[in-house]
Design a protein around this motif. Structure first.
Motif, short mmCIF file in Angstrom:
data_model
loop_
_atom_site.label_atom_id
_atom_site.label_comp_id
_atom_site.label_asym_id
_atom_site.label_seq_id
_atom_site.Cartn_x
_atom_site.Cartn_y
_atom_site.Cartn_z
N TYR A 291 44.90 45.48 39.16
CA TYR A 291 43.96 44.06 39.85
C TYR A 291 42.73 44.16 40.82
N PHE A 292 42.59 45.96 41.17
CA PHE A 292 41.02 45.75 41.98
C PHE A 292 40.16 47.02 40.55
N SER A 293 38.93 46.09 40.51
CA SER A 293 37.63 46.68 39.66
C SER A 293 36.79 47.04 40.81
N TYR A 294 36.53 48.22 41.13
CA TYR A 294 35.98 48.90 41.78
C TYR A 294 34.54 48.84 41.37
N PRO A 295 33.45 48.66 42.15
CA PRO A 295 31.93 49.04 41.33
C PRO A 295 31.94 51.04 40.96
N LYS B 296 49.35 32.37 42.83
CA LYS B 296 48.36 31.10 41.80
C LYS B 296 47.64 32.13 40.60
N SER B 297 46.98 30.92 39.21
CA SER B 297 46.47 31.87 38.48
C SER B 297 45.08 31.24 39.35
N PRO B 298 44.18 31.99 38.91
CA PRO B 298 42.69 32.16 39.00
C PRO B 298 42.16 31.00 38.10
N VAL B 299 41.01 30.15 38.36
CA VAL B 299 40.05 29.65 37.62
C VAL B 299 39.16 30.40 36.57
N GLY B 300 38.91 31.53 36.76
CA GLY B 300 38.23 32.82 36.63
C GLY B 300 37.63 34.15 36.97
N GLU B 301 36.70 34.63 36.49
CA GLU B 301 36.21 35.71 36.99
C GLU B 301 34.84 36.62 36.44
N LEU B 302 34.37 36.91 38.01
CA LEU B 302 33.13 37.16 37.93
C LEU B 302 33.32 38.51 37.66
N THR B 303 31.96 39.08 36.29
CA THR B 303 31.72 40.12 36.12
C THR B 303 30.72 40.74 36.57
N PHE B 304 30.22 41.89 37.54
CA PHE B 304 29.28 42.34 37.31
C PHE B 304 28.72 43.64 36.50
N PHE C 227 35.80 40.18 39.28
CA PHE C 227 36.30 40.06 40.87
C PHE C 227 37.35 38.40 40.15
N PHE C 228 38.23 38.07 40.45
CA PHE C 228 38.56 37.27 40.13
C PHE C 228 38.68 36.04 41.11
N VAL C 229 38.59 34.43 40.85
CA VAL C 229 37.92 33.55 41.54
C VAL C 229 38.77 32.48 41.58
N GLY D 201 48.59 38.67 39.42
CA GLY D 201 48.77 39.10 41.29
C GLY D 201 48.32 39.81 41.68
N ILE D 202 48.06 39.56 42.71
CA ILE D 202 47.64 40.71 43.26
C ILE D 202 48.33 42.77 43.43
N LEU D 203 49.79 41.20 42.97
CA LEU D 203 50.86 42.58 42.92
C LEU D 203 51.82 42.90 42.20
N GLY D 204 50.69 42.75 40.82
CA GLY D 204 50.95 43.09 39.49
C GLY D 204 51.98 41.36 39.23
N SER D 205 52.21 41.01 37.84
CA SER D 205 52.43 40.36 37.03
C SER D 205 53.48 39.36 38.19
N ARG D 206 53.44 37.51 37.78
CA ARG D 206 53.73 36.82 37.66
C ARG D 206 55.05 36.71 36.95
N HIS D 207 55.78 35.61 37.51
CA HIS D 207 57.19 34.89 36.48
C HIS D 207 56.79 33.97 35.46
N VAL D 208 56.67 34.70 34.43
CA VAL D 208 56.24 33.64 33.31
C VAL D 208 57.49 34.36 32.47
N SER D 209 57.69 32.94 31.58
CA SER D 209 58.92 32.88 30.48
C SER D 209 58.55 34.23 29.03
N GLU D 210 59.01 34.37 28.21
CA GLU D 210 59.29 34.94 26.96
C GLU D 210 58.10 34.04 25.81
#
Length: 694
Positions: free
Chosen positions: A393-397, A552-560, A599-601, A666-675
Motif C-alpha cells: 500500500y505504501f510507496s515511499y519516495p 472504500k476504493s479510491p477515486v484514483g491516485e497521484l504519481t510523483f 498516493f491514493f486519493v 486497501g491499507i491492510l490488503g485485499s478487500r472482499h471481492v467475488s471471483e
C-alpha cells in the motif's frame, strides 16, 4: 639446542620434499588468478575501452586477487590450505614415519614449527608471484591507481588470511585424527560447524513455530560472518575486495589463528605416537565428537530432504531421526572399520538419537512455550507494528529525493514505537489464540482460510530490560483495522507512517493522475501549484478515516516522479537518468532513470480534489459505455475459455460499468471481492484493463 642455521635448513628441506606442491600451487594460482583475470579483462575490453567500463573493472579488480570476483580462485585458496596441512602432517598417520620423525633430535615444538613455516612458505611464495603477475596485467590495461593498489594490497593480505584459516583448521583436523580420511572429515566439520548451526536454528524455528518472525533471523545473520572459519573466510575476502577493513572481523580472525595455533601445538605435544593408524588420536573423545556431530547434522539432514515441501513437518521429523540412527552407525564404522562394530558405542548413540527426538518434541509440541509467550504489560516499554500489506500500500519516495536517511521501517524505527500499546497488546493476544487453533502465518494463505479474513502482523516487543522480542501473528483484518485506527489518532505516528510527509517538492520532476480509465495524465503544475497540491494532500491524509482507506476504493491516485540521484559510479556509470517508473541498471541505457511514489486519493480527500478541480483536473469515477470497444466477463480465478464470456448487450454493459471502481488494495490488503472480474478494452487502447467486481 637446534641452531638457527640448522632450523632454516630443515625448513628448506621440508619445502624441497614438497616441491611438487609448490609447483602445483603455482599452477593453480596462476591459472585461477592471473590467467582468469587476464581473460576477464580482455573480454570486457573487447567491446572498446570507455570510462564506464574502466570504472567497473577498477572496482572489480581487487576481487581478482583474492577470489571474490573469481569463483575458482575462492576455492583454490582453501584447497591449498587443506593440502598444505595434510602433506605436512601425513607422517602422523603412519606408525613407521611417526617413530622416525619423533626419533629426530628435535623437540616436538621445533618439529611442528618446521612443518608449519614450510607450509606457509609453500603457499605465500607462489601467491605473491601470481599476484605480482596479475598486477602487471592490470597495469597493462591501465587499471592501477593509488586507490586500486591499496585495495589490491588488502585483497592480497585477505587471501593469505583466508589460507591461514583453512590451514589451521586442517592442521587441527589432522592432529585430532589418526588417519588422513577421518582427518579430512574432521576438517570439514570444524570449518562449517558454526555456520551449520547458525543457519539451522532459524530454519527449524520457521517450520515449527507459528509466531516465528523472519526478522529474528537478521539478529542471527549478524553473527553469521563470525560463526565458522568458512564464514570468516567469505567475509574477509568480500570486505577486502570492496576496500573495507572491518577491525572487528580482522580481530576475530587473528584471535582465532592465535588460539588455534596454541591449541594445535598443545595437542601435538601431547599426542601419543601410537595414535597413528587409529581413527582418532584421542579415543576418549570419540563419544563426544559423535554426539556433537550427530545432533545438528541429523536435524539439518531432515530439513534438507524436506527442501521442496517446506510446510510438511512429518518428513523433517522422520528423516531427522532416521539420519541420526544412520549417522551413529556410520561414525562408529569410521572409528572401527568393521560392520560388527557399528552398534558399539551404544551410550553415545542413544544420547545422540534421543537428543534429536527431544529437540523435535520441544519444537513440535512447543514445550518451551514460544508461540504462547507474551510479555507482562509491566515488562514492556513499547511495542512496534508492521502489517505485511503495508509493503503493497505504501510507496515511499526515493531516499535521495526526500531527505530520508533510509526508508521508514515501522518495526524497528524509534518513531514507530508505541508506548500506549494496549491496542497492539490485544492484537497479540488474539494472534496467540489463533495460533492455538491453527490460524497462523503458515495457514492463512491456504485454501482452509480465506486470505481476505486474516492478515499477517509483525510485532516487536521492546522490553524494559533492554531486550527485543519479535513475533508474527495472524489476526482478523477488522481487528487490525480497529487497532491501526486507534494508533493513527496520534498525528505524529500518522505523519511517520504515511509517505506523503516524506515528499520534497523541490525534487519532484513531474506529477500524473490516474483514474478509473487507468491512463496516467501528466499534470502541468508550477512550483507553487506543486507545493499547494502536496500541502492539500497532507492535510487530507491527517483527517481521512483509516477505515475508509481499507473499506472504500479510491477515486484514483497521484504519481510523483523524481530524477534519480543515485551514485551509479558503483556500477561504472557516470551519468544517471530516467526511464518511467523504474530504476534502470541495464548496461544499455542509463540516460533516463527516475524514482516513483504513488498516493491514493479518496472521496473524503476534499482539499486535494478541490485543489485539482480549481486547476481543471477531475478524477473520472465511471467509464462511459461509448468508450468501451470490448468487454469480457471472467467468471473464475483462472483465465480458461469456459470462464470468459463476451458482453455485448448495452444494458448489461451499463450495469457492469456502474459496479466497477478504481482497482487498488486497501491499507491492510485485499478487500472482499467475488471471483468475478471484467476485462475492458477502451477506445485507442490495445490491451484490456481488469476490474474486480464486488
Amino acid at each position: 639446542m637446534t641452531s638457527k642455521i640448522l632450523f632454516n635448513k630443515l625448513i628448506k628441506e621440508n619445502i624441497q620434499q614438497r616441491s611438487w606442491l609448490v609447483a602445483l600451487s603455482f599452477i593453480l594460482l596462476f591459472l585461477g588468478q592471473t590467467v582468469r583475470a587476464m581473460i576477464r579483462m580482455e573480454n570486457v575490453f573487447s567491446g572498446g575501452i570507455t570510462d564506464e567500463i574502466l570504472n567497473i573493472l577498477q572496482k572489480d579488480f581487487p576481487g581478482m586477487i583474492n577470489g571474490n570476483s573469481i569463483g575458482i580462485l575462492s576455492l583454490v585458496i582453501p584447497l591449498l590450505g587443506v593440502m598444505t596441512a595434510v602433506t605436512g602432517l601425513t607422517y602422523l598417520h603412519a606408525t613407521e614415519k611417526t617413530d622416525f620423525f619423533h626419533g629426530l633430535p628435535l623437540s616436538r615444538t621445533q618439529l611442528f614449527s618446521v612443518s608449519y613455516i614450510g607450509g606457509i612458505t609453500i603457499f605465500v611464495l607462489p601467491y605473491t608471484i601470481t599476484t605480482v603477475c596479475t598486477l602487471l596485467a592490470g597495469s597493462f590495461f591501465k587499471l592501477l591507481t593509488s586507490r586500486v593498489l591499496l585495495d589490491c594490497t588488502l585483497a592480497y593480505l585477505s587471501g593469505i588470511l583466508g589460507f591461514l584459516l583453512f590451514y589451521h583448521v586442517a592442521l587441527l583436523g589432522m592432529m585430532l585424527a589418526g588417519k588422513t580420511v577421518p582427518g579430512l572429515l574432521m576438517t570439514v566439520v570444524i570449518a562449517i560447524y558454526g555456520t551449520l548451526i547458525n543457519t539451522m536454528i532459524p530454519a527449524l524455528a520457521q517450520l515449527f513455530f507459528d509466531t516465528w518472525n523472519g526478522s529474528s533471523s537478521s539478529q542471527l545473520d549478524s553473527l553469521l560472518r563470525y560463526s565458522s572459519p568458512a564464514a570468516l573466510y567469505a567475509s574477509i575476502i568480500s570486505d577486502a575486495a570492496d576496500g573495507k577493513f572491518a577491525i572487528s572481523l580482522n580481530v576475530v580472525i587473528l584471535l582465532f589463528l592465535a588460539a588455534s595455533a596454541l591449541l594445535i601445538l598443545f595437542i601435538y605435544r601431547r599426542r601419543p605416537s601410537e595414535a597413528a593408524g587409529q581413527a582418532l588420536a584421542f579415543p576418549k573423545m570419540a563419544p563426544y565428537i559423535k554426539i556433537l556431530i550427530t545432533i545438528p547434522v541429523s536435524l539439518y539432514g531432515g530439513l534438507f530432504v524436506n527442501l521442496y515441501n517446506s510446510s510438511d513437518k512429518k518428513w523433517v521429523i522422520f528423516f531427522s531421526i532416521l539420519t541420526a540412527v544412520l549417522l551413529c552407525g556410520v561414525i562408529e564404522f569410521i572409528y572401527y572399520p568393521d560392520l560388527k562394530m557399528i552398534f558399539s558405542g551404544k551410550v553415545s548413540s542413544l544420547i545422540s538419537i534421543f537428543s534429536v527426538i527431544g529437540i523435535i518434541c520441544i519444537l513440535q509440541f512447543d514445550l518451551a512455550g514460544y508461540d504462547t509467550w507474551i510479555p507482562r504489560e509491566s515488562d514492556v516499554e513499547s511495542i512496534s507494528l508492521y502489517a505485511i500489506p503495508f509493503g503493497e500500500y505504501f510507496s515511499y519516495p526515493p531516499e535521495e529525493c526526500s531527505g530520508m536517511s533510509k526508508t521508514p521501517d515501522p518495526l524497528f524505527d524509534k518513531e514507530g514505537e508505541i508506548t500506549d500499546f494496549m491496542p497492539l497488546y490485544q492484537l497479540a493476544e488474539e494472534g496467540i489464540k489463533n495460533a492455538e487453533i491453527g490460524i497462523s502465518q503458515n495457514t492463512i494463505y491456504s485454501d482452509i482460510y480465506e486470505e481476505e479474513d486474516y492478515i499477517e502482523l509483525q510485532i516487536r516487543y521492546k522490553l524494559k530490560n533492554g531486550h527485543d522480542r519479535l513475533r508474527v501473528y495472524a489476526v482478523r483484518r477488522d481487528s487490525a483495522l480497529e487497532a491501526l485506527s486507534v494508533l493513527c489518532e496520534n498525528d505524529a505516528y500518522r505523519k511517520y507512517l504515511f509517505p506523503a510527509f516524506y515528499l520534497n517538492e523541490d525534487t519532484v520532476q513531474k506529477v500524473s493522475m490516474t483514474d478509473i480509465y487507468e491512463f496516467p495524465a501528466v499534470l502541468s503544475l508550477s512550483d507553487e501549484e506543486m507545493a499547494g497540491l502536496i500541502k492539500a494532500y497532507r492535510k487530507d491524509v491527517l483527517s481521512v478515516s483509516i477505515k475508509e482507506l481499507q473499506e472504500k476504493s479510491p477515486v484514483g491516485e497521484l504519481t510523483f516522479e523524481f530524477p534519480s540521484v543515485l551514485d551509479y559510479t558503483e556500477y561504472g556509470i557516470t551519468s544517471p537518468s530516467t526511464k518511467s517508473g523504474f530504476y534502470e541498471q541495464s548496461a544499455v541505457d542509463y540516460t533516463t532513470s527516475i524514482g516513483v511514489s504513488c498516493f491514493f486519493v479518496y472521496d473524503s480527500c476534499k482539499n486535494t480534489l478541490e485543489f485539482l478541480e480549481d486547476l481543471g483536473y477531475t478524477f473520472r469515477t465511471q467509464i462511459q459505455p461509448e468508450d468501451v470497444t470490448q468487454m469480457t466477463l471472467i467468471t473464475g480465478q483462472e483465465y480458461r475459455e469456459d470462464q470468459m464470456v463476451a458482453i455485448n448487450d448495452p444494458e448489461e454493459m451499463k450495469e457492469i460499468l456502474s459496479r466497477i471502481s478504481y482497482s487498488s488494495c486497501g491499507i491492510l490488503g485485499s478487500r472482499h471481492v467475488s471471483e468475478y472480474s471484467v476485462e475492458i478494452t477502451l477506445s485507442g487502447e490495445n490491451y484490456p484493463n481488469n476490474y474486480p467486481l464486488p
